[in-house]
Design a protein around this motif. Structure first.
Motif, short mmCIF file in Angstrom:
data_model
loop_
_atom_site.label_atom_id
_atom_site.label_comp_id
_atom_site.label_asym_id
_atom_site.label_seq_id
_atom_site.Cartn_x
_atom_site.Cartn_y
_atom_site.Cartn_z
N ALA A 257 49.39 84.14 102.41
CA ALA A 257 48.53 83.40 103.33
C ALA A 257 49.09 81.99 103.47
O ALA A 257 49.09 81.22 102.50
CB ALA A 257 47.09 83.37 102.82
N THR A 285 43.24 80.17 108.71
CA THR A 285 43.27 80.38 107.25
C THR A 285 43.72 81.80 106.88
O THR A 285 43.95 82.08 105.71
CB THR A 285 41.88 80.13 106.65
OG1 THR A 285 40.94 81.04 107.25
CG2 THR A 285 41.45 78.70 106.89
N LYS A 286 43.84 82.68 107.89
CA LYS A 286 44.16 84.09 107.60
C LYS A 286 45.59 84.48 107.96
O LYS A 286 46.03 85.57 107.59
CB LYS A 286 43.18 85.00 108.34
CG LYS A 286 41.74 84.81 107.92
CD LYS A 286 40.82 85.76 108.68
CE LYS A 286 39.36 85.59 108.25
NZ LYS A 286 38.46 86.49 108.99
N GLU A 288 49.30 85.30 107.90
CA GLU A 288 50.19 85.61 106.78
C GLU A 288 51.63 85.73 107.25
O GLU A 288 51.92 86.23 108.34
CB GLU A 288 49.76 86.92 106.10
CG GLU A 288 48.43 86.83 105.39
CD GLU A 288 48.15 88.05 104.52
OE1 GLU A 288 49.03 88.95 104.47
OE2 GLU A 288 47.07 88.10 103.90
#
Length: 407
Positions: A257, A285-286, A288
């Motif tokens: 992440a 925030t997610k 990757e």
């Protein structure tokens, strides 16, 4: 931009070699031009002799056979493309032109069987090439002898340019090969030095960890904040040593992440920079990406240090993480309120040796670019304005679309 002593000496050698190459090229051209001028004079003399011998054959019928034979032998020994024409450009004789354009023998008074277009085109070329040789006829009137350069002279004119082109190609290939060999040798030296540095750091780092544990036990300071930060710094040294030990090896990437990796490093960095510089992280925030965390931390460290150095007193650093609409790429924008970068230096900042600091080595952003390329991404200066700040953008493929390099 300031240059390191190595770069300065390298530029001096390149400049000296460039001047030497220019001198060789100039000498070659001058000598070839000298030869061309002399050969051109010689060919004009040949044309004059051919014209005179042809005139003698046609206008001196009472010459004895021995003299006629001599004149013919002299004329036929001279090989040069030429045409004799009168004042109205009617072609009377020619020599050493394309024999496939006529079905009659050369040097004949008949003119009905040759290709007029071809011969008049050749006449036009010869007129542009040289001034005509004028033959005054015994009973009045004039003939004009036109000629053009022989194949040898034409080739000699272009030879130095062909020669210099081939030499330039050879030198370019040789420079590329030797430069690649030199860089490979330098890389081996740097890799060896890096691994040796990592090995040498291992023992004192282990000792520092042990001393910290002894201090905690002796002074009953298990939760002391200062010892906690000292431990973080020692662990940081372990990370740095681990980086050096892995130089020259392919990095191992794992899906991470991005937001968390950035926040973890920023939390470490904040404590070790001026409290007058505010660092803020925001965005997705997610998202990757495939990351090697120690290497990516090194990227963030270089960029944040540069941003902090660009801010002379108080300022702000903003890190914004986002994805494109197709969620194929992750963008990390790092903006500061520092002194900015001129637009002409946007590409130069990533070159080894570029620095605006008096004591800088100019390797930080160069290494940063290389480490981002390890991650199959790229970095560039998105925007910058003098005395307003700079934004660097990192572009990484998302974990879903990441494609490892083919070996």
């Amino acid at each position: 931009m300031s240059l390191t002593p190595y770069q300065y000496n390298q530029q001096r050698w390149k400049f000296a070699l460039l001047i030497f190459a220019a001198l060789i090229a100039g000498a070659s051209l001058l000598y070839t031009n000298y030869l061309v001028r002399n050969l051109s004079k010689s060919e004009r003399t040949k044309a004059e002799v051919w014209a005179m011998s042809t005139r003698a054959i046609l206008t001196m019928p009472d010459v004895d056979d021995e003299m006629i034979t001599f004149i013919y032998s002299v004329r036929d020994s001279l090989s040069l493309p030429a045409i004799i024409a009168d004042a109205q450009d009617s072609i009377i004789y020619w020599r050493d032109l394309d024999s496939t354009k006529t079905n009659i023998l050369e040097d004949t008074t008949e003119s009905t069987m040759y290709d007029p277009g071809y011969f008049h085109r050749q006449l036009a070329i010869m007129k542009r090439s040289h001034m005509p040789i004028i033959i005054n006829l015994p009973h009045g009137g004039q003939w004009y002898v036109y000629y053009k350069d022989s194949l040898l002279l034409t080739q000699l004119r272009i030879f130095p340019y062909v020669q210099l082109t081939l030499i330039a190609i050879f030198l370019g290939i040789a420079y590329t090969v030797f430069n690649a060999i030199r860089k490979s040798e330098q890389n081996l030296v740097w890799v060896g030095m890096a691994k040796e540095a990592a090995h040498q750091l291992g023992t004192p780092i282990s000792s520092l960890m042990a001393w910290l544990e002894l201090v905690r036990a002796k002074f009953d300071a298990e939760n002391d904040s200062l010892l906690y930060e000292m431990e973080n710094d020692v662990k940081r040294l372990e990370v740095v040593a681990d980086r050096f030990s892995k130089i020259g090896s392919a990095p191992v990437l794992k899906s991470q992440a991005v937001y968390k990796v950035v926040v973890d490093f920023v939390n470490y960095f904040k404590v070790r920079t001026s409290d007058r510089i505010v660092i803020n992280v925001s965005g997705d925030t997610k998202a990757e990406a495939m990351l090697n965390v120690p290497l990516f931390d090194w990227v963030l460290e270089n960029l944040l240090k540069n941003a902090a150095n660009a801010i002379e007193s108080a300022g702000r650093i903003d890190i914004v993480i986002s994805e494109n609409i197709a969620k194929e790429q992750i963008f990390i924008d790092i903006s500061d309120t520092g002194k900015g970068i001129p637009k002409t230096k946007f590409d130069a900042v990533f070159q080894p040796g570029f620095t605006t600091r008096k004591r800088g080595w100019g390797l930080g952003l160069s290494l940063t670019k290389r480490m981002i390329e390890y991650h199959r991404g790229h970095i560039f200066v998105k925007e910058s304005e003098i005395d307003r700040g700079t934004t660097f953008r990192i572009v990484l493929p998302s974990s879903q679309t990441y494609e490892p390099a083919q070996i």
